[in-house]
Design an enzyme around this catalytic site. Structure first.
Site, mmCIF file in Angstrom:
data_model
loop_
_atom_site.group_PDB
_atom_site.id
_atom_site.type_symbol
_atom_site.label_atom_id
_atom_site.label_comp_id
_atom_site.label_asym_id
_atom_site.label_seq_id
_atom_site.Cartn_x
_atom_site.Cartn_y
_atom_site.Cartn_z
ATOM 1 N N ILE A 1 0.836 -1.203 0.000
ATOM 2 C CA ILE A 1 0.000 0.000 0.000
ATOM 3 C C ILE A 1 0.866 1.246 0.000
ATOM 4 O O ILE A 1 0.610 2.208 -0.732
ATOM 5 C CB ILE A 1 -0.924 0.002 1.243
ATOM 6 N N GLU A 2 1.909 1.232 0.815
ATOM 7 C CA GLU A 2 2.700 2.439 1.049
ATOM 8 C C GLU A 2 3.671 2.762 -0.082
ATOM 9 O O GLU A 2 3.850 3.928 -0.433
ATOM 10 C CB GLU A 2 3.476 2.300 2.364
ATOM 11 N N SER A 3 4.341 1.737 -0.622
ATOM 12 C CA SER A 3 5.447 2.010 -1.544
ATOM 13 C C SER A 3 5.529 1.055 -2.725
ATOM 14 O O SER A 3 6.453 1.162 -3.528
ATOM 15 C CB SER A 3 6.769 1.928 -0.772
#
Length: 210
Positions: free
Chosen positions: A63-65
């Site tokens: 999700i983040e990166s």
């Protein structure tokens, strides 16, 4: 090992179903990330196991990166998108030469320690720990206190949290469901050996990579 360690099971929630459909319509996100996942998954699982943290946390970089250790969107950076202040809080220092938030090894150790702290803080409520990772433990605790004063339930699904945090956990649950049951969603997972992909080596002095 990864699939059997996934614990999130709230697929009856409407937002979870919406996110499952999103990822199925955008399969490229899951397909493109798998090559990078193989570099880090074994190491991440081992660090989470040491702290007794559910392996679902290994989905956060998706999700983040998208599992890119050099990802940066403003102030957050690295696999886990640590903010500078949070990074310093967990001993991820930075200089002109180095940023610990972009170091897959040190940032993963910091995440495992951070989640151990959050799990203890919220009495092992994993959803509250995930919400606090996204918006801070103070924000989550304030939402719990408001509900308690109003006589409302204090579980994650009933809290009034920032919009990004309200969508964060449904994304996590959707990913856990898809990775746990790939055949159900016609997703082909790459085989990843259950062994280290890399070996960290300690270097005392600066070197020229060439």
């Amino acid at each position: 090992r990864f699939q059997s360690g996934l614990q999130l099971e709230y697929t009856n929630q409407p937002l979870v179903q919406e996110n499952i459909q999103f990822y199925l319509k955008n399969r490229r996100i899951l397909e493109d990330s798998q090559q990078r996942i193989r570099y880090y998954l074994f190491f991440i699982m081992d660090e989470l196991d040491k702290q007794g943290i559910p392996l679902d946390v290994a989905l956060i970089p998706l999700i983040e990166s998208q599992y890119n250790p050099f990802a940066s969107s403003g102030q957050p950076a690295g696999l886990w998108q640590f903010m500078p202040a949070t990074g310093r809080r967990f001993n991820l220092y930075s200089s002109n030469w180095y940023d610990g938030r972009r170091d897959p090894v040190e940032s993963t150790k910091a995440v495992a320690t951070y989640f151990r702290y959050l799990m203890n803080y919220f009495n092992n409520d994993f959803l509250l720990a995930l919400a606090a990772y996204n918006s801070g433990e103070g924000t989550v605790q304030n939402a719990i206190n408001r509900n308690r004063r109003a006589g409302k339930p204090t579980d994650y699904w009933h809290l009034d949290l920032p919009g990004v945090t309200r969508t964060y956990i449904p994304k996590m649950v959707a990913l856990a469901e898809i990775f746990k049951h790939p055949e159900r969603y016609q997703l082909t997972l790459q085989a990843i050996d259950d062994k280290p992909y890399f070996t960290p080596i300690k270097i005392d002095n600066g070197i020229t990579l060439a």
